[in-house]
Design an enzyme around this catalytic site. Structure first.
Site, mmCIF file in Angstrom:
data_model
loop_
_atom_site.group_PDB
_atom_site.id
_atom_site.type_symbol
_atom_site.label_atom_id
_atom_site.label_comp_id
_atom_site.label_asym_id
_atom_site.label_seq_id
_atom_site.Cartn_x
_atom_site.Cartn_y
_atom_site.Cartn_z
ATOM 1 N N CYS A 195 0.865 -1.174 0.000
ATOM 2 C CA CYS A 195 0.000 0.000 0.000
ATOM 3 C C CYS A 195 0.904 1.226 0.000
ATOM 4 O O CYS A 195 2.069 1.133 -0.375
ATOM 5 C CB CYS A 195 -0.944 -0.017 1.201
ATOM 6 S SG CYS A 195 -0.114 0.087 2.801
ATOM 7 N N ARG A 196 0.399 2.345 0.454
ATOM 8 C CA ARG A 196 1.189 3.575 0.446
ATOM 9 C C ARG A 196 2.183 3.629 1.603
ATOM 10 O O ARG A 196 3.348 3.916 1.422
ATOM 11 C CB ARG A 196 0.268 4.798 0.480
ATOM 12 C CG ARG A 196 0.991 6.121 0.419
ATOM 13 C CD ARG A 196 0.028 7.300 0.400
ATOM 14 N NE ARG A 196 -0.955 7.245 1.464
ATOM 15 C CZ ARG A 196 -0.809 7.797 2.660
ATOM 16 N NH1 ARG A 196 0.280 8.459 2.958
ATOM 17 N NH2 ARG A 196 -1.761 7.680 3.556
#
Length: 92
Positions: A75-76
């Site tokens: 993810c980020r």
């Protein structure tokens, strides 16, 4: 449907370089790259070959995952991917 929690000792953190190395060397297709961000984030840029299943949809869409493969989630910032990695999974 029976829920079984994952084995936490099998979860680890990888650097982007380590992921790249693993995927570059994965000639047998043993790994699945799972992007658990939102579709807008994915469309803005993602790792080629990654499958998008946003974290909020993961439980409902887990049947789309090939359980014979080792799954690398991303993810980020790492929070959603860790949540995805430790989330209970259902086996029927």
């Amino acid at each position: 449907m029976k829920k079984i929690a994952c084995a936490i000792d099998e979860i680890g953190s990888l650097t982007s370089g380590e992921v790249k190395s693993i995927l570059d060397e994965d000639k047998k297709g043993e790994f699945l790259l799972l992007d658990v961000r939102q579709s807008e984030e994915y469309e803005a840029g993602h790792i080629p070959g990654a499958i998008l299943i946003p974290l909020g949809e993961l439980e409902a869409r887990q049947g789309e995952l090939d359980r014979s493969k080792k799954i690398i989630t991303y993810c980020r910032s790492g929070h959603r991917s860790m949540a995805a990695a430790i989330a209970p999974v259902s086996y029927t």
